[in-house]
Design a protein around this motif. Structure first.
Motif, PDB file in Angstrom:
ATOM      1  N   ASP A   1      -2.295   4.435  -6.760  1.00 38.88           N
ATOM      2  CA  ASP A   1      -1.700   5.142  -5.878  1.00 38.88           C
ATOM      3  C   ASP A   1      -2.612   6.308  -5.470  1.00 38.88           C
ATOM      4  O   ASP A   1      -2.190   6.786  -4.360  1.00 38.88           O
TER       5      ASP A   1
ATOM      6  N   THR B   1     -10.354  -2.288  -0.316  1.00 42.17           N
ATOM      7  CA  THR B   1      -9.189  -3.090   0.100  1.00 42.17           C
ATOM      8  C   THR B   1      -9.230  -4.580   0.033  1.00 42.17           C
ATOM      9  O   THR B   1      -8.680  -5.044   0.916  1.00 42.17           O
TER      10      THR B   1
ATOM     11  N   THR C   1       0.208   4.331   0.537  1.00 47.23           N
ATOM     12  CA  THR C   1      -0.393   5.277   1.482  1.00 47.23           C
ATOM     13  C   THR C   1      -0.245   4.917   2.820  1.00 47.23           C
ATOM     14  O   THR C   1      -0.365   5.931   4.053  1.00 47.23           O
TER      15      THR C   1
ATOM     16  N   ASP D   1       0.925  -1.007   0.088  1.00 44.36           N
ATOM     17  CA  ASP D   1      -0.056   0.064   0.037  1.00 44.36           C
ATOM     18  C   ASP D   1       0.812   1.330  -0.074  1.00 44.36           C
ATOM     19  O   ASP D   1       1.770   1.342   0.708  1.00 44.36           O
TER      20      ASP D   1
ATOM     21  N   VAL E   1      -2.102  -1.800  -6.746  1.00 40.25           N
ATOM     22  CA  VAL E   1      -2.780  -0.923  -5.752  1.00 40.25           C
ATOM     23  C   VAL E   1      -2.772   0.513  -6.413  1.00 40.25           C
ATOM     24  O   VAL E   1      -1.756   0.839  -6.652  1.00 40.25           O
TER      25      VAL E   1
ATOM     26  N   SER F   1      -5.651   3.888  -2.235  1.00 39.04           N
ATOM     27  CA  SER F   1      -5.196   2.570  -2.139  1.00 39.04           C
ATOM     28  C   SER F   1      -6.387   1.658  -1.611  1.00 39.04           C
ATOM     29  O   SER F   1      -6.020   0.597  -1.435  1.00 39.04           O
TER      30      SER F   1
END
Length: 199
Positions: free
Chosen positions: A141, A161, A94, A92, A139, A144
């Protein structure tokens, strides 16, 4: 003759200096093994949300993490290790500690996507793709929560997610599998680039 000698006299020291500069540069560019040791590291990912954190995975599902930019490594207990082939590893961009791993396995209960939200301390297998051979992960950017998975039968996308998945590639197209690499468009989440073994 003197004039010619004078013009070329500076050339020898320059060539020696240039040679030494190149030699030092090449010497400084040498690669050194820093680990992890335990199998062929086929995937290496850097975590943008965790400075100094590097995650590496082997073909047979062994996962290692470094918290000091690769100076030292620790083995991460992964439920899919030694049960099949780990084709995909995504971090991930972030949120710290959120990683995804995609597995192919002859055992349907081991194939699928795994997710950790605490840097590999614990993992959960995501139900929506359980039993599917996963070859690639991406993922987005920008957000996420949006994740894509390339499988042996096409491309799936999640907006939460990995809690739920929907197939976004046509099931009738025999060319769209297995999807071995995926990349999101940097702006438009509806645009994905997919790589196949034969294309």
């Amino acid at each position: 003759m003197r004039s010619r000698e004078a013009r070329t006299a500076w050339l020898s020291p320059l060539l020696i200096t240039l040679f030494l500069t190149v030699a030092v540069s090449l010497h400084g560019a040498e690669w050194q093994a820093s680990g992890p040791y335990g199998g062929a590291a086929e995937m290496v990912r850097v975590s943008p949300a965790e400075p100094g954190t590097v995650v590496a995975a082997t073909h047979n599902g062994l996962i290692y993490v470094s918290r000091d930019s690769g100076k030292s490594w620790s083995h991460v207990t992964f439920p899919g290790q030694l049960t099949g082939v780990l084709h995909a590893l995504a971090v991930d961009p972030t949120h710290a500690g959120i990683w995804y791993a995609g597995m192919e396995s002859e055992h349907s209960n081991a194939a699928g996507v795994y997710r950790t939200s605490n840097g590999g301390i614990s993992w959960s297998q995501l139900e929506g793709l359980q039993g599917k051979n996963v070859w690639s992960l991406a993922v987005w950017d920008v957000d996420s929560r949006i994740v894509a998975a390339g499988t042996s039968d096409g491309v799936y996308k999640s907006d939460d997610t990995g809690a739920s998945w929907r197939r976004i590639s046509p099931g009738t197209n025999p060319d769209l599998h297995p999807v071995v690499s995926l990349a999101f468009h940097p702006v438009d989440t509806n645009i994905l680039s997919a790589g196949l073994r034969h294309l």
